[in-house]
Scaffold this active site. Structure first.
Site, PDB file in Angstrom:
ATOM      1  CE  LYS A 169     -36.692 -27.802  -6.424  1.00  0.00           C
ATOM      2  NZ  LYS A 169     -37.180 -26.503  -6.560  1.00  0.00           N
ATOM      3  CD  GLU A 228     -39.541 -25.425  -4.158  1.00  0.00           C
ATOM      4  OE1 GLU A 228     -40.484 -25.318  -4.959  1.00  0.00           O
ATOM      5  OE2 GLU A 228     -38.351 -25.367  -4.531  1.00  0.00           O
ATOM      6  CE  LYS A 240     -32.053 -22.181 -12.596  1.00  0.00           C
ATOM      7  NZ  LYS A 240     -32.703 -22.775 -11.419  1.00  0.00           N
ATOM      8  CG  ASN A 295     -33.663 -19.229 -26.790  1.00  0.00           C
ATOM      9  OD1 ASN A 295     -34.449 -20.148 -26.645  1.00  0.00           O
ATOM     10  ND2 ASN A 295     -33.494 -18.271 -25.892  1.00  0.00           N
ATOM     11  N   GLY A 296     -35.969 -19.930 -29.341  1.00  0.00           N
ATOM     12  CA  GLY A 296     -37.331 -19.397 -29.437  1.00  0.00           C
ATOM     13  C   GLY A 296     -38.178 -20.330 -30.275  1.00  0.00           C
ATOM     14  CG  HIS A 333     -61.370 -33.371   2.626  1.00  0.00           C
ATOM     15  ND1 HIS A 333     -62.663 -33.456   3.079  1.00  0.00           N
ATOM     16  CD2 HIS A 333     -60.704 -32.610   3.521  1.00  0.00           C
ATOM     17  CE1 HIS A 333     -62.785 -32.746   4.192  1.00  0.00           C
ATOM     18  NE2 HIS A 333     -61.603 -32.227   4.485  1.00  0.00           N
ATOM     19  CD  GLU A 359     -37.347 -29.320 -10.053  1.00  0.00           C
ATOM     20  OE1 GLU A 359     -37.507 -28.792 -11.150  1.00  0.00           O
ATOM     21  OE2 GLU A 359     -37.248 -28.664  -9.004  1.00  0.00           O
ATOM     22  NE  ARG A 380     -30.823 -19.760 -22.331  1.00  0.00           N
ATOM     23  CZ  ARG A 380     -31.600 -18.799 -21.902  1.00  0.00           C
ATOM     24  NH1 ARG A 380     -31.358 -18.230 -20.749  1.00  0.00           N
ATOM     25  NH2 ARG A 380     -32.613 -18.373 -22.608  1.00  0.00           N
ATOM     26  CD1 TRP A 417     -35.086 -28.442 -22.610  1.00  0.00           C
ATOM     27  CD2 TRP A 417     -36.729 -27.373 -23.672  1.00  0.00           C
ATOM     28  NE1 TRP A 417     -36.281 -28.840 -22.049  1.00  0.00           N
ATOM     29  CE2 TRP A 417     -37.305 -28.196 -22.683  1.00  0.00           C
ATOM     30  CE3 TRP A 417     -37.574 -26.608 -24.471  1.00  0.00           C
ATOM     31  CZ2 TRP A 417     -38.679 -28.275 -22.469  1.00  0.00           C
ATOM     32  CZ3 TRP A 417     -38.951 -26.681 -24.264  1.00  0.00           C
ATOM     33  CH2 TRP A 417     -39.490 -27.509 -23.271  1.00  0.00           C
ATOM     34  CB  CYS A 473     -32.258 -22.874 -27.125  1.00  0.00           C
ATOM     35  SG  CYS A 473     -33.269 -24.144 -27.829  1.00  0.00           S
TER      36      CYS A 473
HETATM   37  C1  F6R Z   1     -38.226 -25.786 -10.212  1.00  0.00           C
HETATM   38  C2  F6R Z   1     -37.934 -24.680 -11.104  1.00  0.00           C
HETATM   39  C3  F6R Z   1     -39.025 -24.163 -11.953  1.00  0.00           C
HETATM   40  C4  F6R Z   1     -38.969 -22.630 -11.992  1.00  0.00           C
HETATM   41  C5  F6R Z   1     -40.003 -22.088 -12.991  1.00  0.00           C
HETATM   42  C6  F6R Z   1     -40.038 -20.571 -12.989  1.00  0.00           C
HETATM   43  O1  F6R Z   1     -37.110 -26.154  -9.472  1.00  0.00           O
HETATM   44  O2  F6R Z   1     -36.824 -24.212 -11.172  1.00  0.00           O
HETATM   45  O3  F6R Z   1     -40.266 -24.615 -11.536  1.00  0.00           O
HETATM   46  O4  F6R Z   1     -39.222 -22.141 -10.714  1.00  0.00           O
HETATM   47  O5  F6R Z   1     -39.687 -22.552 -14.268  1.00  0.00           O
HETATM   48  O6  F6R Z   1     -38.808 -20.045 -13.366  1.00  0.00           O
HETATM   49  P1  F6R Z   1     -38.427 -18.556 -13.052  1.00  0.00           P
HETATM   50  O7  F6R Z   1     -38.366 -18.396 -11.570  1.00  0.00           O
HETATM   51  O8  F6R Z   1     -37.086 -18.374 -13.697  1.00  0.00           O
HETATM   52  O9  F6R Z   1     -39.477 -17.675 -13.651  1.00  0.00           O
END
Ligand code: F6R
Length: 616
Positions: free
Chosen positions: A493, A489, A611, A101-102, A512, A496, A27, A75, A2
């Site tokens: 990517k 990673e 995000k 937001n919260g 294994h 997601e 967000r 969100w 949010c």
């Molecule tokens: C993946 C991604 C998330 C963030 C995670 C931590 O692409 O963006 O996995 O890495 O939510 O977020 P931060 O770094 O903002 O604490």
């Protein structure tokens, strides 16, 4: 999780609020809404399910006039993402409207109490409960808006960043925060206030910003200076910060998506990240946090790293860097597990918090706990002035500019770059690295942005390759040593943004268990650059090829051996082993991006994600 924006001033509020929502859309984008109080004292509220552009369509042609307003992009946490649950909410009398937001954790109990007092609810949200509680407090005590907000907030458990307007006080916005971020931008004189979840909606209007602390309530009143109090109404002396946000960074700059722009930003932002810190001409790395906290850092018994998601992957790389160069043991924990594990942490430990947003609720709670137990907290954060940055004892910003694409790219390479500089700087202070190795490392690190540029030049090649994998349902990503976190990673990517199931694994662990998954329909991405474990990873690749797995390998330029085994290869420039993640991750970012785009998906706003995860 949010985003909220509010404006009070002499300009029309609606365009400022909409622009702010676009900047905060990363967000959350389940629904959006805006409330503007016009000059006749009428509150006009518009809401739409989905993106901010839907909201603009709904509001078009209707009265959006007024110089005071609030807005929200959601969100969903409590209640489905529908119009009834979209913010701003309106109180029973119709006088108050609020964005939030919260999460209010005791909303259920409060809702029952308010129902017993005659309140009814239009939505399933915890936000409406808080709003009705504010209205109830106003009515019961004849309180003004600010006093009612303070008393109501004392009764709630949970996290909030709120902004409230009362039709009866048309020149006032009251806002408050606890565990959810909130910034107030100060325009000219006492006449203009911009309130937002982060500074991006404020940038371009003013560079003077006040970041609220937990349990602070701010009153923005037309013609009066900003007034901040605690929940007990004690006045708080606040500090104004100058923000230096490059507004062009908030646009796509000609790229179709923020994610692609941010991938392509990496050479220049990594140069920014190193600027003034990596000094090849002087053969030095200077990080002020290391200079100022030298004794604690080199004298620490061990380090801990807490983070989530992509930042956790960066921590896994940081562990290897620090253990290799500094010979200090490092433990890496998911922040969400750490905070509930009654961790053995205390004086003498240094806890590194790694976070792009600086607002991740679990990471913030983890460092608060570590701090209470006596550890020193070192933040490695992108968002300047964010909660984690402020809760840390010291730290190093990664300085890669705002990251808007939900899938983290440049933040990961920025974090890895800072962790590399940190490991080398501490090692030098500790005397655990030779002068020659230190100098060589600096020379190699400086070349990384140029090497990334060479990989980005292969974008079309990777785009063409991506088309071959669009229909796949599963992927395996395998790497070893420094490239095991890169495998994680790469898989993250892909899953997601393309919704394809992908697993990252240490290559040797494959036999294994996961090797049972390998058949002619399973793409297996190997990170097989020329490093210490190259021969080992070749054997792992043979094992997959023997089972007809489709191998796509990231290799060092000029590699001919892997070409004989893999179906496809992507070449990257050679670099030192400890820097390998900074080059090998780039083709994996591009691969995920192009697969998702070929599937017609919105990579900047993947489903169910936000995000900044400001709820636990
Ligand atoms: C993946 C991604 C998330 C963030 C995670 C931590 O692409 O963006 O996995 O890495 O939510 O977020 P931060 O770094 O903002 O604490």
């Amino acid at each position: 999780m949010c985003g909220i924006v509010a404006y009070l001033g002499c300009r029309e509020a609606y365009p400022i609020l909409i622009r702010g929502l676009h900047r905060l859309e990363y967000r959350g984008y389940d629904s959006a809404g805006v409330a503007v109080l016009n000059d006749e004292g009428k509150l006009n509220i518009y809401k739409a399910v989905g993106k901010v552009s839907n909201l603009e369509q709904v509001a078009e042609g209707h009265d959006c006039s007024g110089t005071i307003g609030i807005a929200h992009t959601r969100w969903a946490t409590h209640g489905a993402p529908n119009e009834a649950n979209a913010h701003p909410h309106i109180s029973q009398s119709g006088d108050l409207t609020m964005v939030h937001n919260g999460i209010i954790e005791n909303a259920g109990g409060l809702r029952d109490q308010l129902k017993a007092k005659g309140f009814s609810f239009r939505s399933e949200t915890d936000t409406e409960v808080l709003l009705q509680l504010i209205e109830y407090t106003q009515q019961k005590h004849g309180a003004d808006l600010a006093s009612a907000v303070r008393s109501a907030l004392k009764k709630v458990i949970g996290a909030y960043a709120i902004a409230v307007i009362d039709r009866k006080e048309p020149g006032t916005i009251v806002a408050a925060r606890k565990s959810s971020p909130l910034a107030v931008g100060l325009g000219e004189g006492n006449s203009e206030f911009f309130i937002a979840s982060d500074a991006s909606p404020i940038a371009g209007y003013t560079n003077k910003v006040v970041y609220l602390n937990d349990e602070e309530v701010v009153v923005c009143r037309r013609g009066e200076p900003l007034y901040i109090t605690t929940l007990n109404a004690d006045k708080v002396d606040f500090r104004t910060k100058e923000i230096d946000l490059d507004v062009t960074m908030l646009d796509k700059g000609g790229f179709p998506h923020f994610m692609l722009k941010e991938i392509f930003d990496q050479p220049s932002v990594l140069r920014d990240c190193m600027r003034g810190r990596l000094l090849p001409a002087h053969h030095r790395i200077i990080l002020s946090a290391v200079t100022e906290h030298r004794e604690e850092l080199i004298g620490a018994k061990r380090y801990l790293m807490v983070s989530c998601g992509t930042s956790w992957h960066a921590a896994l790389i940081g562990k290897q860097l620090i253990e290799q160069f500094c010979r200090i043991p490092v433990e890496v924990a998911y922040a969400s597990e750490f905070r509930y594990s009654d961790p053995v942490v205390g004086p003498g430990d240094v806890v590194f918090a790694i976070s792009q947003s600086g607002e991740t609720a679990d990471t913030l709670s983890a460092i608060q706990m570590a701090s209470e137990r006596g550890a020193m907290v070192f933040g490695i954060v992108n968002a300047v002035g964010s909660s984690i940055a402020r809760a840390s004892d010291t730290g190093t910003y990664i300085h890669v500019g705002p990251e808007i694409g939900v899938a983290s790219t440049k933040a990961f390479t920025g974090q890895t770059t800072v962790l590399t500089m940190l490991a080398l700087a501490i090692a030098r202070e500790k005397g655990s690295i030779s002068e020659t190795d230190y100098n060589d490392a600096i020379t190699e690190l400086e070349q990384i942005p140029d090497k990334i540029e060479r990989i980005l030049a292969k974008n079309d090649e990777i785009k063409a390759l991506a088309k071959e994998y669009v229909d796949k349902k599963n992927f395996l990503y395998l790497g070893r040593g420094m490239n095991f976190p890169v495998a994680l990673e790469g898989a993250l990517k892909l899953k997601e943004i393309s919704y394809i199931h992908a697993e990252g694994y240490p290559a040797a662990e494959m036999k294994h268990g996961p090797i049972a998954l390998v058949d002619e329909d399973m793409p297996v991405v190997f990170i097989a650059t020329h490093h210490n474990l190259y021969e080992k990873i070749l054997s792992n690749m043979q094992e997959v090829a023997a089972r007809k797995g489709r191998v796509l390998a990231i290799v060092s330029e000029g590699d001919t051996v892997v070409k004989g085994i893999a179906e496809h290869v992507i070449e990257v420039p050679p670099t030192a082993n400890f820097l390998s993640p900074l080059v090998s991750v780039i083709p994996l970012q591009l691969l995920a991006y192009h697969i998702a785009v070929s599937k017609g998906l919105n990579v900047d706003q993947p489903r169910n994600l936000a995000k900044s995860v400001t709820v636990e």
